[in-house]
Write a protein that holds these residues in place. Structure first.
Motif, PDB file in Angstrom:
ATOM      1  N   GLY B  10     -57.536  27.709  19.942  1.00  0.00           N
ATOM      2  CA  GLY B  10     -57.887  29.063  19.536  1.00  0.00           C
ATOM      3  C   GLY B  10     -57.933  29.192  18.031  1.00  0.00           C
ATOM      4  N   SER B  11     -56.952  28.597  17.373  1.00  0.00           N
ATOM      5  CA  SER B  11     -56.893  28.661  15.911  1.00  0.00           C
ATOM      6  C   SER B  11     -58.096  27.942  15.291  1.00  0.00           C
ATOM      7  CB  SER B  11     -55.576  28.034  15.443  1.00  0.00           C
ATOM      8  OG  SER B  11     -55.527  27.968  14.055  1.00  0.00           O
ATOM      9  N   ILE B  12     -58.485  26.827  15.899  1.00  0.00           N
ATOM     10  CA  ILE B  12     -59.667  26.103  15.408  1.00  0.00           C
ATOM     11  C   ILE B  12     -60.909  26.990  15.546  1.00  0.00           C
ATOM     12  CG2 ILE B  12     -61.258  24.194  15.949  1.00  0.00           C
ATOM     13  CD1 ILE B  12     -58.732  22.554  16.742  1.00  0.00           C
ATOM     14  N   ARG B  13     -61.029  27.631  16.700  1.00  0.00           N
ATOM     15  CA  ARG B  13     -62.221  28.471  16.939  1.00  0.00           C
ATOM     16  C   ARG B  13     -62.224  29.690  16.028  1.00  0.00           C
ATOM     17  NH1 ARG B  13     -61.180  27.147  23.091  1.00  0.00           N
ATOM     18  NH2 ARG B  13     -62.339  25.181  23.161  1.00  0.00           N
ATOM     19  N   THR B  14     -61.043  30.246  15.786  1.00  0.00           N
ATOM     20  CA  THR B  14     -60.969  31.372  14.845  1.00  0.00           C
ATOM     21  C   THR B  14     -61.447  30.915  13.470  1.00  0.00           C
ATOM     22  OG1 THR B  14     -59.064  32.212  16.049  1.00  0.00           O
ATOM     23  CG2 THR B  14     -59.428  33.102  13.838  1.00  0.00           C
ATOM     24  N   ALA B  15     -60.976  29.744  13.053  1.00  0.00           N
ATOM     25  CA  ALA B  15     -61.371  29.223  11.736  1.00  0.00           C
ATOM     26  C   ALA B  15     -62.879  28.976  11.692  1.00  0.00           C
ATOM     27  CB  ALA B  15     -60.611  27.942  11.430  1.00  0.00           C
ATOM     28  N   LEU B  16     -63.423  28.527  12.800  1.00  0.00           N
ATOM     29  CA  LEU B  16     -64.856  28.225  12.824  1.00  0.00           C
ATOM     30  C   LEU B  16     -65.687  29.479  13.143  1.00  0.00           C
ATOM     31  CD1 LEU B  16     -64.742  24.804  14.728  1.00  0.00           C
ATOM     32  CD2 LEU B  16     -65.208  25.152  12.297  1.00  0.00           C
ATOM     33  N   LYS B  17     -64.984  30.595  13.343  1.00  0.00           N
ATOM     34  CA  LYS B  17     -65.640  31.892  13.597  1.00  0.00           C
ATOM     35  C   LYS B  17     -66.569  31.839  14.816  1.00  0.00           C
ATOM     36  CE  LYS B  17     -65.531  33.499   8.794  1.00  0.00           C
ATOM     37  NZ  LYS B  17     -64.987  32.269   8.147  1.00  0.00           N
ATOM     38  N   ARG B  18     -66.063  31.281  15.902  1.00  0.00           N
ATOM     39  CA  ARG B  18     -66.860  31.261  17.132  1.00  0.00           C
ATOM     40  C   ARG B  18     -65.931  31.059  18.330  1.00  0.00           C
ATOM     41  NH1 ARG B  18     -66.489  26.247  18.828  1.00  0.00           N
ATOM     42  NH2 ARG B  18     -66.664  24.455  17.445  1.00  0.00           N
ATOM     43  N   GLY B  19     -66.470  31.249  19.512  1.00  0.00           N
ATOM     44  CA  GLY B  19     -65.712  30.977  20.729  1.00  0.00           C
ATOM     45  C   GLY B  19     -65.935  29.544  21.166  1.00  0.00           C
ATOM     46  N   PRO B  20     -65.554  29.226  22.427  1.00  0.00           N
ATOM     47  CA  PRO B  20     -65.822  27.871  22.935  1.00  0.00           C
ATOM     48  C   PRO B  20     -67.330  27.606  22.927  1.00  0.00           C
ATOM     49  CG  PRO B  20     -64.366  29.094  24.417  1.00  0.00           C
ATOM     50  CD  PRO B  20     -64.864  30.069  23.407  1.00  0.00           C
ATOM     51  N   LEU B  21     -67.694  26.342  22.786  1.00  0.00           N
ATOM     52  CA  LEU B  21     -69.119  25.994  22.750  1.00  0.00           C
ATOM     53  C   LEU B  21     -69.746  26.256  24.122  1.00  0.00           C
ATOM     54  CD1 LEU B  21     -69.020  22.637  20.756  1.00  0.00           C
ATOM     55  CD2 LEU B  21     -69.767  24.879  19.937  1.00  0.00           C
ATOM     56  N   SER B  22     -71.014  26.588  24.110  1.00  0.00           N
ATOM     57  CA  SER B  22     -71.727  26.838  25.367  1.00  0.00           C
ATOM     58  C   SER B  22     -72.013  25.515  26.059  1.00  0.00           C
ATOM     59  CB  SER B  22     -73.040  27.560  25.074  1.00  0.00           C
ATOM     60  OG  SER B  22     -73.905  26.679  24.378  1.00  0.00           O
ATOM     61  N   GLN B  23     -72.351  25.594  27.321  1.00  0.00           N
ATOM     62  CA  GLN B  23     -72.638  24.382  28.079  1.00  0.00           C
ATOM     63  C   GLN B  23     -73.777  23.560  27.457  1.00  0.00           C
ATOM     64  OE1 GLN B  23     -70.471  23.387  30.086  1.00  0.00           O
ATOM     65  NE2 GLN B  23     -71.583  21.501  30.561  1.00  0.00           N
TER      66      GLN B  23
ATOM     67  N   VAL C 294     -49.592  12.429  20.431  1.00  0.00           N
ATOM     68  CA  VAL C 294     -49.147  13.748  19.977  1.00  0.00           C
ATOM     69  C   VAL C 294     -50.126  14.224  18.913  1.00  0.00           C
ATOM     70  CG1 VAL C 294     -47.231  15.097  19.042  1.00  0.00           C
ATOM     71  CG2 VAL C 294     -46.767  13.017  20.382  1.00  0.00           C
ATOM     72  N   LEU C 295     -50.895  15.253  19.254  1.00  0.00           N
ATOM     73  CA  LEU C 295     -51.873  15.805  18.320  1.00  0.00           C
ATOM     74  C   LEU C 295     -51.194  16.899  17.496  1.00  0.00           C
ATOM     75  CD1 LEU C 295     -54.944  16.190  20.720  1.00  0.00           C
ATOM     76  CD2 LEU C 295     -54.639  14.464  18.924  1.00  0.00           C
ATOM     77  N   VAL C 296     -51.081  16.661  16.211  1.00  0.00           N
ATOM     78  CA  VAL C 296     -50.322  17.567  15.348  1.00  0.00           C
ATOM     79  C   VAL C 296     -51.260  18.477  14.553  1.00  0.00           C
ATOM     80  CG1 VAL C 296     -48.648  17.705  13.457  1.00  0.00           C
ATOM     81  CG2 VAL C 296     -48.475  15.861  15.148  1.00  0.00           C
ATOM     82  N   ASP C 297     -51.058  19.778  14.701  1.00  0.00           N
ATOM     83  CA  ASP C 297     -51.823  20.742  13.909  1.00  0.00           C
ATOM     84  C   ASP C 297     -51.092  20.983  12.584  1.00  0.00           C
ATOM     85  OD1 ASP C 297     -52.952  22.982  12.737  1.00  0.00           O
ATOM     86  OD2 ASP C 297     -53.374  24.008  14.605  1.00  0.00           O
ATOM     87  N   ASN C 298     -49.931  21.642  12.656  1.00  0.00           N
ATOM     88  CA  ASN C 298     -49.096  21.860  11.476  1.00  0.00           C
ATOM     89  C   ASN C 298     -49.879  22.408  10.282  1.00  0.00           C
ATOM     90  OD1 ASN C 298     -46.471  21.872  10.494  1.00  0.00           O
ATOM     91  ND2 ASN C 298     -46.661  19.862   9.522  1.00  0.00           N
ATOM     92  N   GLY C 299     -50.684  23.414  10.509  1.00  0.00           N
ATOM     93  CA  GLY C 299     -51.412  24.065   9.406  1.00  0.00           C
ATOM     94  C   GLY C 299     -52.847  23.606   9.233  1.00  0.00           C
ATOM     95  N   ARG C 300     -53.231  22.544   9.947  1.00  0.00           N
ATOM     96  CA  ARG C 300     -54.571  21.994   9.738  1.00  0.00           C
ATOM     97  C   ARG C 300     -55.675  22.929  10.220  1.00  0.00           C
ATOM     98  NH1 ARG C 300     -51.004  17.964   9.997  1.00  0.00           N
ATOM     99  NH2 ARG C 300     -51.396  15.971   8.962  1.00  0.00           N
ATOM    100  N   SER C 301     -55.462  23.545  11.399  1.00  0.00           N
ATOM    101  CA  SER C 301     -56.535  24.401  11.936  1.00  0.00           C
ATOM    102  C   SER C 301     -56.768  25.600  11.018  1.00  0.00           C
ATOM    103  CB  SER C 301     -56.196  24.856  13.360  1.00  0.00           C
ATOM    104  OG  SER C 301     -54.994  25.598  13.379  1.00  0.00           O
TER     105      SER C 301
END
Lengths: 259, 215, 474
Positions: B10-23, C294-301
């Motif tokens: 979720g944090s990655i998607r927030t950073a990328l400003k999008r939801g999960p990728l479409s099919q 173990v996939l570590v985020d720790n601020g990366r995202s």
């Protein structure tokens, strides 16, 4: 160098603050080199500093204020040329980035960037100067200042011109491309680390066997000359422009007026 | 831990400003994985076997060539003789069909601490850097590559490929999916952790000997 | 790991006075630089590879969620397990639980900067588990109870004599009482001592230089083979890796491998590159019974969103510190946390705070050499300057510095005032300094004159002299 060089280009000399205060002879050397190459040189009175101390301290607002001043002051010139890689890299590379979110000023900054050059690379790369009429007896070594070297690609240009100075022999030092420890405000914020870096530089200069150190940036040269004098070394220090203009007959940096 | 998983994605998607990728987007990326883009590879001449050997030797491995597979075990005995080692090796079960000379004790299986010399086959050689690609499996234990002080690798010249990507291609085609362990070995073990002085045999083999079979 | 970054200045000063450290740094400096330059020069495609590597990373970061899920799916299909750690505590707990389940008494470790970052060793040791670092450099500093001072050469700050003393002090208990003076003997003794540990280990922990989404693999590169013995001989293999280490395919990983060895140690390739994809398969005579990542985020995202996203391209090669003149002067410990040098000066403030790591972005001359050798072209000087900007905005810089900057900014934006004031100052200093041409001490400039003289001005400013000579042009 997309547009052709106009005949007798009108140059605004960027009188860097260290040059203006500490070593006007470098400014006069720059003027002579430019005039010898057919330029008309003017020195706008409304200039002060490129803003680098603020930029590198993270004060971008003050930097923008000073950048606008520089942009306006040098608006009408064919070229803006200064005897420092670090100031000219700030104008050329950093100004456009500073106005990334301000299209109007960004455009102006990019226009200035295209017209701005470090002195020695301007002479060779733009004006195609390939020799100077100057004489300097002795062996010199050349310190490549970081901004000029890595941001503007100044490396071969000064050496090419220095090779045409009668009587001058170049002896390259080890690690000529390694920082001397100046780094603007770095040298006063972290004096111990700076001193160690300057000492390493001095050791390399000494090992080169040269009697004179040349460079293209007064900040670095003042730092190295200051450390060299503190260590009691006899090596003299000049800005490369002074030698190329045949104006290195006076005292070097940190030397008394009457020798 | 699925909570953490969702939080990170979720944090990655927030950073990328999008939801999960479409099919369709996922399928597009899947097809890129299936046909990897061709990146720049180092350019060099056509004598792959020579480069392979020269590169290995530049990193303190030794290389000999024999003309047929039947001579490979002889090369192993020569090697033992040259180093004055006892006539005993631990070999990968994959080499059981090799003609082993009389007088050489060969034990097939994983490495034991007492083993001084191991002999293993090799999936491919890579000319680019002079590297050996070894695959783990029931008939090729990984311990043989690291535990004994001397490692002898038998490689067919025909299996020397140009670039690493060529070895991966072979792997995709022939090995039927990626094995548990792929060991790419480019010389004997070394360290430079004490004053940047290079010392061979830090933890793995002190010596790496490569037998190239031309036939 | 304890954060000592707030003591940067005193620690740097101590480092400059430490003769052993200076000797060790002096020996290391030239070697790394020359070897990397030679390795890069030997490969005409090197610059092209840098561009492509940057592009691969940018593509991967744009689709990071997809590639991580793809990686996870492949690992699971091969019988491995993937664990997600939001922060250091998560990572510590995950590793501890795996070790508990395995009833681990002894854990061997290959070099892993992420495990330093999240502090694995301390947690395992508190549990009474014996933790042994097996990379020779890491082993040396573990004996010395020190953190690494370099990300690829952790004991680069130690001289041979110091290693000899350490080994003698620790190995005597094992009956190895001889004082060794040759590098070969020191390496052999470590080999002998660590051999037993590899075979006794219940769990082996390694890092992951790259994770491959295509095959569900973790890749490690070593020269010693310690990582391989760690992961092959233990019953359980744990990989600790940052989430940014994933790449799409083996071919993509290959581009990075070509850059990594050359940038790190000036080698064409490291001795061992190992691609691991799950636990022991049916019929395998060796290999770990369990495989955990173990996939570590720790601020990366969070970094992915802003200006510091570019830092996520970092492949931990160490070239930036090898080429940094400040690192070369003070070594890695002064930086006070896990990551030293230029990359550490960007990462540390982001991990431990702009205030605690105030000095790190500032103790840099912005000479740009780090950026020029970075295999993935991270604009480190720009990022350091951005951190200074954030510190300035947060008013973390010293008040006197901000006051001086404000006063200077006020004057510099008023050219008449500026020239009047500089004219006066230059005249005064020029007159005072004309006899010697320099000042050995000057009030208000003591930081400058502490270690060097200040060249005296020539008596007039250029602007004054120019107008005297040329009249009022322009």
């Amino acid at each position: 160098m997309t547009s052709p060089v106009p005949a007798g280009p009108r140059i605004g000399l960027f009188a860097t603050c260290l040059m203006d205060s500490f070593r006007p002879s470098v400014g006069f050397a720059a003027v002579k080199l430019l005039e010898d190459a057919g330029c008309t040189v003017e020195v706008p009175a409304a200039q002060t500093c490129c803003g680098q101390p603020a930029l590198n301290s993270g004060d971008f607002a003050t930097t923008r204020r000073l950048a606008k001043q520089v942009i306006e002051t040098f608006a009408g010139f064919d070229y803006v040329v200064g005897p420092s890689g670090s100031c000219m890299a700030t104008i050329k590379n950093d100004y456009p980035q500073l106005f990334a979110d301000d299209p109007q000023w960004r455009e102006k900054a990019e226009d200035l960037s295209r017209r701005s050059f470090e002195l020695l690379s301007f002479l060779t790369d733009v004006l195609k100067v390939d020799r100077v009429k100057a004489r300097f007896e002795g062996t010199v070594t050349y310190h490549d200042s970081c901004s000029g070297l890595r941001e503007l690609g100044v490396k071969a240009q000064p050496r090419k011109l220095l090779a045409t100075v009668e009587g001058l022999k170049l002896s390259e030092m080890q690690d000529a491309e390694t920082c001397c420890g100046f780094g603007g405000t770095f040298c006063v914020k972290y004096p111990d680390i700076s001193e160690k870096m300057a000492s390493d530089k001095v050791a390399n200069i000494e090992a080169s066997g040269a009697g004179t150190l040349l460079g293209g940036d007064l900040g670095c040269l003042m730092n190295i000359a200051g450390r060299m004098k503190r260590l009691g070394k006899p090596v003299r220090v000049f800005h490369a422009a002074e030698v190329l203009a045949g104006m290195a007959d006076g005292p070097g940096l940190a030397e008394p007026e009457v020798r | 831990m699925s909570e953490a998983r969702e939080a990170i994605l979720g944090s990655i998607r927030t950073a990328l400003k999008r939801g999960p990728l479409s099919q369709p987007e996922r399928q597009q990326l899947e097809s890129q994985i299936a046909t990897p883009p061709h990146h720049t590879r180092p350019h060099f001449g056509d004598d792959l076997a020579r480069r392979f050997a020269a590169k290995l030797e530049s990193r303190a491995a030794t290389v000999v060539a024999v003309s047929r597979m039947a001579d490979a075990s002889g090369a192993v005995v020569d090697y033992l003789d040259r180093l004055g080692l006892p006539k005993a090796v631990a070999a990968a079960p994959a080499l059981e069909n090799l003609e082993w000379p009389q007088g050489l004790a060969v034990r097939f299986g994983r490495a034991e601490t007492s083993d001084q010399v191991s002999v293993t086959p090799c999936f491919a050689g890579v000319a680019e850097t002079g590297s050996l690609v070894l695959l783990s499996g029931p008939s090729s234990p990984t311990t043989l590559n690291f535990v004994p002080e001397n490692h002898v690798v038998i490689v067919r010249a025909a299996r020397i490929v140009r670039h690493f990507e060529d070895a991966w291609d072979l792997l995709r085609k022939e090995a039927g999916g990626i094995p548990r362990t792929v060991n790419v070995i480019s010389g004997p073990s070394r360290t430079a952790d004490v004053e940047q002085t290079i010392q061979l045999g830090a933890h793995g083999p002190r010596r790496l000997h490569v037998v190239v079979v031309n036939g | 790991m304890q954060v000592l970054s707030p003591q940067f200045k005193p620690r740097a000063t101590l480092a400059l006075k430490d003769a052993s450290l200076q000797a060790a740094l002096g020996k290391a400096r030239g070697g790394f630089v020359d070897k990397r330059a030679a390795a890069a020069a030997e490969l005409p495609e090197f610059e092209q590879l840098r561009e492509e590597a940057k592009a691969i990373k940018e593509h991967t970061l744009d689709h990071l969620d997809f590639y991580l899920e793809r990686f996870e799916e492949r690992v699971k299909a091969q019988g491995g397990q993937v664990h997600w750690a939001r922060n250091a505590e998560d990572a510590q707990r995950i590793v501890l639980e795996i070790c508990r389940k395995a009833n681990a008494k002894t854990v061997t470790k290959g070099k892993s900067m992420v495990s330093e970052e999240v502090g694995i060793n301390e947690v395992l040791e508190q549990e009474g588990i014996e933790v042994i670092e097996t990379d020779l450099g890491e082993y040396i500093i573990q004996l010395a109870k020190e953190p690494p001072s370099h990300i690829i050469a952790p004991a680069v700050h130690k001289t041979k004599a110091q290693v000899s003393e350490l080994f003698h002090a620790h190995h005597s208990k094992l009956g190895l009482t001889k004082v060794l003076t040759e590098v070969a003997d020191l390496v052999n003794e470590a080999r002998q001592v660590l051999r037993g540990k590899f075979f006794r280990a219940d769990v082996g922990i390694t890092g992951g230089n790259f994770l491959v989404a295509e095959t569900g693999s973790s890749i490690i590169v070593t020269n010693e083979g310690n990582g391989d013995l760690t992961q092959t001989l233990a019953r359980v293999h744990i990989v600790t890796s940052g989430i940014e280490r994933v790449v799409p395919t083996l071919d993509d990983a290959t581009t990075f491998l070509r850059l990594l060895a050359r940038s790190a140690t000036g080698q064409e390739t490291e001795t061992y590159t190992t691609v691991s994809s799950g636990p022991r398969r049916p019929g395998d005579p060796d290999g770990p019974e369990e495989y955990h990542v173990v996939l570590v985020d720790n601020g990366r995202s969070k970094m992915l969103a802003g200006r510091f996203r570019e830092m996520l391209r970092c492949i931990r090669c160490g070239a930036c510190m090898n080429h940094c003149p400040v690192y070369g002067a003070i070594g890695g410990h002064a930086y006070g946390w896990v990551y030293p040098g230029p990359m550490g000066s960007v990462l540390t403030p982001l991990f431990v705070g702009l205030d605690a790591a105030y000095d790190l972005p500032n103790a840099c001359t912005l000479n740009g050499r780090c950026q020029s050798v970075c295999p993935v072209k991270i604009p480190l000087p720009d990022l350091l300057r951005e951190l200074r900007h954030m510190q300035h905005e947060a008013k973390l810089s010293p008040w006197y510095q901000r006051a001086a900057l404000a006063a200077w900014g006020f004057v510099a934006s008023r050219p008449r005032l500026y020239h009047a004031l500089t004219g006066l100052a230059v005249r005064a200093l020029g007159w005072l300094g004309r006899g010697r041409g320099r000042f050995g001490y000057l009030p208000l400039a003591s930081a400058w004159t502490k270690g060097r003289d200040l060249p005296a001005p020539q008596g007039k400013t250029f602007q004054e002299a120019w107008r005297e000579r040329r009249g009022k042009s322009s």
